[in-house]
Design an enzyme around this catalytic site. Structure first.
Site, PDB file in Angstrom:
ATOM      1  N   ILE A   1     -48.629  14.433   4.590  1.00  0.00           N
ATOM      2  CA  ILE A   1     -49.288  13.618   3.569  1.00  0.00           C
ATOM      3  C   ILE A   1     -48.163  13.278   2.588  1.00  0.00           C
ATOM      4  O   ILE A   1     -47.790  14.114   1.766  1.00  0.00           O
ATOM      5  CB  ILE A   1     -50.440  14.362   2.876  1.00  0.00           C
ATOM      6  CG1 ILE A   1     -51.491  14.752   3.903  1.00  0.00           C
ATOM      7  CG2 ILE A   1     -51.046  13.490   1.772  1.00  0.00           C
ATOM      8  CD1 ILE A   1     -52.637  15.577   3.353  1.00  0.00           C
ATOM      9  N   PRO A   2     -47.594  12.081   2.682  1.00  0.00           N
ATOM     10  CA  PRO A   2     -46.361  11.769   1.960  1.00  0.00           C
ATOM     11  C   PRO A   2     -46.553  11.480   0.473  1.00  0.00           C
ATOM     12  O   PRO A   2     -46.290  10.366  -0.004  1.00  0.00           O
ATOM     13  CB  PRO A   2     -45.826  10.554   2.716  1.00  0.00           C
ATOM     14  CG  PRO A   2     -47.054   9.873   3.221  1.00  0.00           C
ATOM     15  CD  PRO A   2     -48.018  10.980   3.552  1.00  0.00           C
ATOM     16  N   CYS A   3     -46.985  12.465  -0.265  1.00  0.00           N
ATOM     17  CA  CYS A   3     -47.198  12.292  -1.710  1.00  0.00           C
ATOM     18  C   CYS A   3     -45.906  11.971  -2.447  1.00  0.00           C
ATOM     19  O   CYS A   3     -45.950  11.429  -3.549  1.00  0.00           O
ATOM     20  CB  CYS A   3     -47.864  13.535  -2.306  1.00  0.00           C
ATOM     21  SG  CYS A   3     -49.600  13.673  -1.858  1.00  0.00           S
ATOM     22  N   HIS A   4     -44.768  12.277  -1.842  1.00  0.00           N
ATOM     23  CA  HIS A   4     -43.493  11.926  -2.480  1.00  0.00           C
ATOM     24  C   HIS A   4     -43.318  10.411  -2.587  1.00  0.00           C
ATOM     25  O   HIS A   4     -42.511   9.939  -3.371  1.00  0.00           O
ATOM     26  CB  HIS A   4     -42.318  12.550  -1.712  1.00  0.00           C
ATOM     27  CG  HIS A   4     -42.202  12.088  -0.305  1.00  0.00           C
ATOM     28  ND1 HIS A   4     -42.941  12.659   0.715  1.00  0.00           N
ATOM     29  CD2 HIS A   4     -41.465  11.108   0.258  1.00  0.00           C
ATOM     30  CE1 HIS A   4     -42.644  12.049   1.846  1.00  0.00           C
ATOM     31  NE2 HIS A   4     -41.745  11.105   1.601  1.00  0.00           N
TER      32      HIS A   4
END
Length: 181
Positions: free
Chosen positions: A145-148
């Site tokens: 989950i690429p929250c970055h």
């Protein structure tokens, strides 16, 4: 055994984990019976274990390098080349708002970014910008989950920003540039 409410007792959940190396440092992948519950990238082994214990204080943590090795290897390969959607089974735990937020974040393409306000609007809660930011900071499934890729308004990668979030965005930008040229 621990209490889960006033009248019930249940055994602690078993979380198996394994570690390895990836393009950004050391990686720890933790698994429940349903799928991956945590992916952490850190610079020190002790920090990985401390953060895992903090994430699951009531769980029975089982160090299973051999059993987790195939998943750790796939996660490490994904981190080295995160161009497509993460396709390993995930055990995503969070509130309903966090689930909506993380589902929207997974739509951000490789090499792209978004903002907390855009994510908030996309999930139908345009005033929940801080809640979206908080749920991104509490996501334990790095790269899956690429929250970055979610930045605050006005932030752009590569303009003197520091920290793991910007390092990961810069890393993906370098990979995208290599892929194009």
């Amino acid at each position: 055994m621990f209490r889960d409410g006033p009248l019930s007792r249940r055994p602690p959940e078993e979380i198996r984990y394994g570690t390895g190396k990836c393009a950004l440092g050391l990686v720890l992948v933790a698994l429940s019976d349903k799928g991956i519950v945590t992916i952490m990238v850190r610079d020190a082994q002790a920090r990985l274990l401390r953060d895992l214990r903090g994430r699951f204080p009531k769980a029975e943590l089982i160090h299973d390098e051999k059993g987790c090795a195939p998943v750790v290897k796939k996660v490490s390969r994904y981190i080295a080349a995160p161009m497509r959607r993460f396709n390993l089974p995930l055990d995503i735990r969070g509130t309903e708002l966090q689930q909506r937020d993380w589902s929207e974040v997974r739509k951000i393409p490789f090499g792209g970014t978004s903002t907390y306000s855009k994510i908030a609007a996309a999930i139908g809660a345009p005033k929940a910008i801080r809640a979206v930011a908080q749920s991104c900071s509490r996501c334990w499934l790095g790269f899956a989950i690429p929250c970055h890729r979610v930045l605050h308004s006005g932030a752009t990668p590569g303009r003197g920003r520091k920290g793991p979030q910007y390092e990961r965005v810069e890393y993906e930008a370098r990979l995208a540039a290599k892929r194009r040229g």
